[in-house]
Scaffold this motif. Structure first.
Motif, PDB file in Angstrom:
ATOM      1  N   GLU A 516      45.395 -26.885 -67.261  1.00  0.00           N
ATOM      2  CA  GLU A 516      45.142 -28.132 -68.011  1.00  0.00           C
ATOM      3  C   GLU A 516      45.692 -29.337 -67.261  1.00  0.00           C
ATOM      4  N   LEU A 517      46.876 -29.141 -66.652  1.00  0.00           N
ATOM      5  CA  LEU A 517      47.475 -30.226 -65.869  1.00  0.00           C
ATOM      6  C   LEU A 517      46.587 -30.548 -64.663  1.00  0.00           C
ATOM      7  N   LYS A 518      46.082 -29.478 -64.027  1.00  0.00           N
ATOM      8  CA  LYS A 518      45.173 -29.655 -62.880  1.00  0.00           C
ATOM      9  C   LYS A 518      43.975 -30.500 -63.273  1.00  0.00           C
ATOM     10  N   GLU A 519      43.381 -30.128 -64.416  1.00  0.00           N
ATOM     11  CA  GLU A 519      42.189 -30.827 -64.901  1.00  0.00           C
ATOM     12  C   GLU A 519      42.456 -32.315 -65.098  1.00  0.00           C
ATOM     13  N   LYS A 520      43.666 -32.597 -65.584  1.00  0.00           N
ATOM     14  CA  LYS A 520      44.046 -33.982 -65.862  1.00  0.00           C
ATOM     15  C   LYS A 520      44.248 -34.780 -64.561  1.00  0.00           C
ATOM     16  N   THR A 669      44.664 -28.628 -51.525  1.00  0.00           N
ATOM     17  CA  THR A 669      45.976 -28.957 -50.937  1.00  0.00           C
ATOM     18  C   THR A 669      46.683 -30.040 -51.741  1.00  0.00           C
ATOM     19  N   LEU A 670      45.959 -31.136 -52.009  1.00  0.00           N
ATOM     20  CA  LEU A 670      46.589 -32.272 -52.703  1.00  0.00           C
ATOM     21  C   LEU A 670      46.951 -31.915 -54.149  1.00  0.00           C
ATOM     22  N   LEU A 671      46.072 -31.132 -54.800  1.00  0.00           N
ATOM     23  CA  LEU A 671      46.367 -30.716 -56.181  1.00  0.00           C
ATOM     24  C   LEU A 671      47.632 -29.861 -56.229  1.00  0.00           C
ATOM     25  N   SER A 672      47.708 -28.873 -55.313  1.00  0.00           N
ATOM     26  CA  SER A 672      48.870 -27.978 -55.363  1.00  0.00           C
ATOM     27  C   SER A 672      50.147 -28.739 -55.004  1.00  0.00           C
ATOM     28  N   ILE A 675      51.066 -30.814 -58.114  1.00  0.00           N
ATOM     29  CA  ILE A 675      51.589 -29.965 -59.189  1.00  0.00           C
ATOM     30  C   ILE A 675      53.001 -29.476 -58.852  1.00  0.00           C
ATOM     31  N   LYS A 676      53.191 -29.110 -57.569  1.00  0.00           N
ATOM     32  CA  LYS A 676      54.539 -28.672 -57.161  1.00  0.00           C
ATOM     33  C   LYS A 676      55.567 -29.774 -57.403  1.00  0.00           C
ATOM     34  N   LEU A 680      58.878 -29.620 -60.074  1.00  0.00           N
ATOM     35  CA  LEU A 680      60.196 -29.479 -59.445  1.00  0.00           C
ATOM     36  C   LEU A 680      61.327 -29.394 -60.477  1.00  0.00           C
ATOM     37  N   ASP A 681      61.233 -30.245 -61.502  1.00  0.00           N
ATOM     38  CA  ASP A 681      62.300 -30.278 -62.511  1.00  0.00           C
ATOM     39  C   ASP A 681      62.313 -29.030 -63.384  1.00  0.00           C
TER      40      ASP A 681
END
Length: 708
Positions: A516-520, A669-672, A675-676, A680-681
């Motif tokens: 879902e975060l990816k989609e956003k 690449t940019l998505l991962s 997201i990383k 982090l937190d």
């Protein structure tokens, strides 16, 4: 210049203005160094601001030059040939000169030239050299237009051109033109190939590789490649033997690959072609099935068994020993890792790799005997089913190496991908196999694969081995030893680490909250990629105009205006260093006029006839912009990356999706990465699949939160 008026009426107006009669004997031409004539066909290519000159018509000019080059005055003849060499680049002039039988005149001059000017040569050697150089240049330029067939030339002419390769070794321009003519003759006509092959020997070409002029070296290798490519199948191996005898490989290694200068693109291409043609000699063995009845072929398998198990005592020839020997052989063939223990010849009936696999195994057994015996005995004495069957593995590996090196495929027109290490050994394919079979054995052990389900294990191990080989090859090792050490650093564990870092913990990214975060995030990443593509279009790219002769490349440049409204493009004399400013590109195409962008086989310039157009790699780099009713702008990208950048950028301009592989990779690449960063937190915190439940509403709202 009114582009709507016929050219003849424009020329008539200009002639009338200067009171010149016979306006049909005049024409317009560019006033720049090209001197190209303006015709109805090319008038749309005239750039704004170009200066045109009124001059004699192509037919008149061709007639005058035809007469001038036959002048008895040496100076006048030299000047005329110089002009002819310059004008011959223009197809309009070339057509007229050829109509006057100009090519025959030039060939006669070449054939009789040396005798006629024998005396002059001693007195005026520079003049004779220049005359011959201009004559050959004009000939090359005229033939390049493809108007005249190459089949029409006499043996006397070929002999003369071939003799120049030896005679004028010190005159670079004559030597260069002569080599170019020989290459074209061989490539364009089967009859001429046979005549040239009789006139020029590899021995005569080799000294030119030992010089310091890279252009002459390039033309020389191009002639050798052409002779190699056009040689009939039965002659090809014979030619390869001559090349080996003349030590062509070590001469190229010393004087070209390891010379203290950079290798230019054209030289890299010719070395790549030579590499492909050399490996293609293996195709015959690769496609030859083993004949189980052929004793000589069966002796090779006996030899493999003998080298591996020589230490074991042979049974005596007593009664019943034939049966004993048979069962011993069967046992040994099982240890050697063949599928068919009774008759291992049956293992080599599949093509590819056919007999080539057996050749490789024998080479390994004879030239790397210790390693061979170690691998066979090590695997035949294991009891834990983790043995790596040598026979089956060798057959699979040979097949894979043939795929990696594209054995049997014709060389590509645009590829420059040669590997220096293959020029360091006369039996480079066999040595390559010997390194890779040891790698396969090592990787098999590291992966603890079992031979019980060989097909499954083979697939897994082969994938890793292929990745190890491909990664080592991309570093372009300069020798086989360097390739070996690269492989040592690419163990199975290392490959796993690389895969893991490349995957960027993909498994973690498949949970619902992450998806879902990816989609956003995806739309803003796509916008970022789109901006990058458009910025690259604004910087612009230099494209090559491919023609039948690679070496006479012409360049053109195309870039998008900073406001993304107009494409600016124009021809260049040479490949530019850095960006080309907008104002030096005369042609414009408003983005609003673009109707569509087509790629590959759908491009108009890929539908034309010609061998070049059929090339798969060129097809993959071709795209066209269609505008107006029939306008088109045709591109061949310099590489796959530029192809993706331009097709993405143009689609983005037209409001369409960017569908290239590059966009997919960039998006991943940019998505991962994004997201990383966002996760982090949350390190070491388990993200639940379902969102936490919303708490019940409070019984009352009589509370306040004091921010102070």
């Amino acid at each position: 210049l009114n582009q709507k008026k016929p050219l003849s009426s424009i020329i008539k107006e200009v002639c009338d203005g200067w009171s010149l009669a016979n306006h049909d004997q005049f024409a317009l031409q560019h006033a720049d160094s090209s001197n190209f004539y303006i015709t109805e066909k090319n008038r749309n290519e005239i750039k704004n601001g170009a200066i045109l000159r009124l001059t004699t018509s192509p037919a008149q000019n061709a007639q005058q030059l035809h007469e001038r080059i036959q002048s008895s005055s040496m100076d006048a003849k030299l000047e005329a040939l110089k002009d002819l060499a310059n004008y011959s680049r223009d197809v309009t002039f070339a057509q007229e000169f050829i109509n006057l039988d100009g090519i025959s005149l030039l060939t006669q001059m070449v054939e009789s030239g040396t005798e006629r000017y024998q005396k002059l040569q001693k007195i005026m050697k520079p003049c004779f050299g220049d005359m011959l150089s201009f004559t050959l240049t004009a000939f090359v330029e005229l033939m390049d237009h493809g108007i005249v067939s190459w089949d029409t030339f006499s043996v006397a002419f070929i002999k003369k051109i071939a003799s120049y390769v030896n005679k004028f070794a010190s005159d670079i321009s004559i030597l260069q033109r002569s080599l170019a003519i020989l290459e074209s003759m061989v490539l364009n006509s089967h009859d001429l190939y046979q005549k040239v092959a009789q006139e020029i020997t590899i021995g005569q070409l080799i000294p030119h590789l030992q010089g310091t002029d890279q252009e002459i070296q390039t033309y020389t290798i191009a002639v050798i490649n052409a002779l190699f490519l056009k040689a009939p199948d039965d002659k090809r191996q014979e030619m390869a033997n001559i090349l080996a005898q003349k030590q062509l490989r070590s001469i190229i290694l010393t004087h070209v690959i390891r010379a203290q200068r950079a290798i230019n693109n054209e030289m890299a291409h010719q070395l790549y072609v030579l590499q492909v043609l050399t490996f293609n000699l293996l195709e015959d063995r690769m496609m030859t099935k083993m004949d189980p009845q052929d004793q000589a072929q069966r002796d090779i398998i006996f030899e493999l068994r003998r080298i591996a198990f020589d230490a074991e005592s042979e049974p005596n020839n007593s009664s019943g020993s034939i049966e004993k020997r048979k069962s011993m052989y069967t046992r040994d063939y099982k240890k050697l890792g063949f599928i068919n223990h009774v008759n291992p010849a049956m293992d080599f009936t599949q093509t590819p790799p056919g007999m080539l696999a057996l050749d490789n195994m024998l080479y390994f057994a004879k030239h790397h005997q210790d390693a061979y015996i170690r691998i066979v005995l090590e695997n035949s004495s294991r009891e834990d089913k983790h043995e790596c069957p040598f026979g089956r593995s060798s057959i699979e590996l040979t097949k894979m190496l043939c795929e990696i090196l594209k054995v049997g495929e014709l060389p590509s027109e645009t590829c420059n991908d040669f590997h220096p290490m293959f020029f360091t050994h006369d039996r480079s394919f066999e040595e390559f196999f010997c390194i890779c079979i040891q790698l396969l054995n090592k990787t098999w052990k590291e992966m603890r694969a079992t031979s019980e389900d060989f097909n499954k294990a083979r697939k897994r191990v082969m994938q890793v081995v292929k990745e190890q080989i491909m990664r080592a090859l991309t570093t372009k090792p300069s020798s086989l030893d360097q390739f070996k050490s690269k492989l040592q650093n690419l163990s199975y564990t290392e490959i796993l680490k690389i895969r893991q870092s490349e995957r960027m913990n993909q498994e973690d990214f498949q949970s619902r909250p992450i998806l879902e975060l990816k989609e956003k995030i995806q739309p803003e990443i796509l916008e970022l990629i789109k901006q990058q593509r458009l910025n690259r279009l604004v910087e612009g790219t230099c494209f090559r105009k491919l023609n039948s002769r690679r070496r006479q490349d012409k360049f053109w440049y195309c870039r998008l205006s900073p406001n993304h409204k107009v494409l600016h493009y124009g021809d260049l004399e040479e490949s530019p260093q850095g960006e080309v400013p907008h104002d030096s590109l005369q042609d414009k195409l408003p983005v609003a006029d673009i109707k569509a962008v087509v790629t590959g086989k759908d491009c108009p310039h890929m539908k034309e006839k010609g061998a070049l157009k059929q090339n798969k790699e060129v097809l993959e780099l071709a795209f066209s912009i269609l505008y107006d009713s029939s306008g088109q702008l045709n591109f061949i990208a310099p590489d796959k990356h530029e192809y993706c950048v331009w097709t993405d950028g143009l689609n983005a301009l037209l409001g369409k999706d960017m569908l290239s592989d590059l966009t997919r990779n960039d998006l991943d690449t940019l998505l991962s990465m994004e997201i990383k960063l966002r996760l982090l937190d949350l390190e070491n915190i388990q993200i639940p699949d379902a969102p936490p439940p919303i708490p019940k509403e409070p019984s009352n709202y009589d509370f306040v939160y004091d921010c102070n």
